[in-house]
Design a protein around this motif. Structure first.
Motif, short mmCIF file in Angstrom:
data_model
loop_
_atom_site.label_atom_id
_atom_site.label_comp_id
_atom_site.label_asym_id
_atom_site.label_seq_id
_atom_site.Cartn_x
_atom_site.Cartn_y
_atom_site.Cartn_z
N VAL A 219 0.98 -0.96 -0.08
CA VAL A 219 0.24 0.20 0.03
C VAL A 219 1.30 1.39 -0.25
CG1 VAL A 219 -1.54 1.30 0.99
CG2 VAL A 219 -1.46 -1.12 1.54
N VAL A 220 0.34 1.96 -0.51
CA VAL A 220 1.02 3.42 -0.38
C VAL A 220 -0.25 4.34 -0.66
CG1 VAL A 220 2.41 5.40 -1.85
CG2 VAL A 220 2.54 2.93 -3.14
N THR A 221 0.12 5.07 0.60
CA THR A 221 -0.49 6.03 1.42
C THR A 221 -0.25 8.18 1.44
OG1 THR A 221 0.09 6.12 3.20
CG2 THR A 221 -1.18 4.69 2.76
N SER A 222 -0.32 8.72 1.66
CA SER A 222 -0.43 10.08 1.58
C SER A 222 0.99 9.95 2.15
CB SER A 222 -1.14 10.81 1.65
OG SER A 222 -1.58 10.60 2.93
N ASN A 223 1.19 9.73 3.43
CA ASN A 223 2.04 9.70 4.25
C ASN A 223 3.54 8.55 4.50
OD1 ASN A 223 0.61 11.24 5.32
ND2 ASN A 223 0.17 10.53 7.04
N GLY A 224 3.13 7.43 3.61
CA GLY A 224 4.19 6.25 3.00
C GLY A 224 4.02 5.50 3.52
N LEU A 225 4.59 4.33 3.08
CA LEU A 225 4.31 2.76 2.25
C LEU A 225 4.40 1.87 3.49
CD1 LEU A 225 7.89 3.41 0.53
CD2 LEU A 225 5.64 3.91 -0.29
N TYR A 226 3.52 0.64 3.05
CA TYR A 226 3.09 -0.47 3.91
C TYR A 226 2.76 -1.30 2.98
CZ TYR A 226 0.94 2.56 6.55
OH TYR A 226 0.28 4.29 7.45
N ALA A 227 4.16 -2.48 4.08
CA ALA A 227 3.94 -4.21 3.26
C ALA A 227 3.39 -4.95 4.49
CB ALA A 227 5.26 -4.29 2.63
N LYS A 228 2.21 -6.01 3.93
CA LYS A 228 2.18 -7.28 4.73
C LYS A 228 2.70 -8.07 4.53
CE LYS A 228 -2.59 -8.20 4.20
NZ LYS A 228 -1.51 -10.03 4.57
N HIS A 229 2.58 -9.20 5.17
CA HIS A 229 3.55 -10.41 4.26
C HIS A 229 3.23 -11.70 5.52
CE1 HIS A 229 5.92 -8.60 1.66
NE2 HIS A 229 6.98 -8.07 2.29
#
Length: 232
Positions: free
Chosen positions: A88-98
């Motif tokens: 996920v790319v949001t307006s504040n940062g990056l997320y990765a779920k594994h």
């Protein structure tokens, strides 16, 4: 720059994503499902092993069973990995779920992003997917990798477009912080100087008062002495 797509085509469940009140999703996705194809081809091996059956029934069935025990879990794991991985790319940062059996969520704020890059293999170039790599300030090597995502160049550009304003804001905040600290130091120095000046002035006035009092006492004493002499 417009995002490659606001939300990925597949039905995603982003209940694992905890966003701030002012944070919004710009892009979300996961590994391209076509990356499973090379692994899925392994399922052909047990079928090919059955070709031995007309010549040797036991050997053909035994080989097919062994290959099935090896390939089916491998393909199943690859499918589960693709389905359980989200980026996920949001307006504040990056997320990765594994995580297939467990869940591991990682976040990097744009202020901490140092470098971004993307890469594509020959197969990825043909089908339009690749890897996006992100390294953060103070980190060692690649801190986050979006694996086999569609349109990796567009996603990398989207991330870069958010990193530059975040860095500018971070530098401005740091400058304001430095200015505030300097102003506090100057205020402390002014207060110390004022205190010293007040103390010096008070001591000067006290010395002057004592000197005046001593002079007055001297004059009084001389006057009394003169009166004594006159009496004699």
């Amino acid at each position: 720059m417009a995002a490659p797509s606001s939300i990925d085509d597949r039905d995603q469940n982003l209940e694992w994503l905890s966003l701030d009140d002012s944070e919004s999703v710009l892009w979300s996705g996961g590994p391209d499902r076509r990356t499973i194809v090379p692994t899925a081809l392994l399922l052909a091996l047990p079928v090919l092993a059955l070709a031995i059956v007309p010549f040797n029934l036991v050997a053909g069935i035994g080989l097919a069973a062994v290959l099935a025990l090896l390939t089916v879990p491998t393909v199943a794991w690859a499918v589960l990995w693709v389905r359980s991985t989200d980026y996920v790319v949001t307006s504040n940062g990056l997320y990765a779920k594994h995580g297939v059996l467990s869940r591991d969520v990682k976040r990097i704020d744009f202020e901490k992003v140092q470098n971004t890059s993307y890469s594509q293999s020959a197969l990825g170039t043909h089908f339009g997917y690749g890897h996006v790599e992100v390294s953060s300030a103070g980190g060692s090597g690649v801190e986050m990798r979006f694996r086999s995502v569609p349109a990796p160049r567009e996603i990398q550009q989207l991330i870069s477009s958010r990193v530059k304003p975040a860095r500018s804001t971070d530098r401005a905040d740091a400058k304001r912080t430095d200015d505030d600290v300097l102003e506090e130091i100057l205020a402390e120095l002014r207060a110390i100087r004022s205190t010293l000046e007040d103390g010096t002035g008070t001591r000067g006035r006290s010395d002057e008062s004592r000197s005046t009092a001593a002079s007055s006492e001297g004059v009084t004493f001389e006057h009394e002495s003169s009166d004594g002499d006159a009496s004699n």
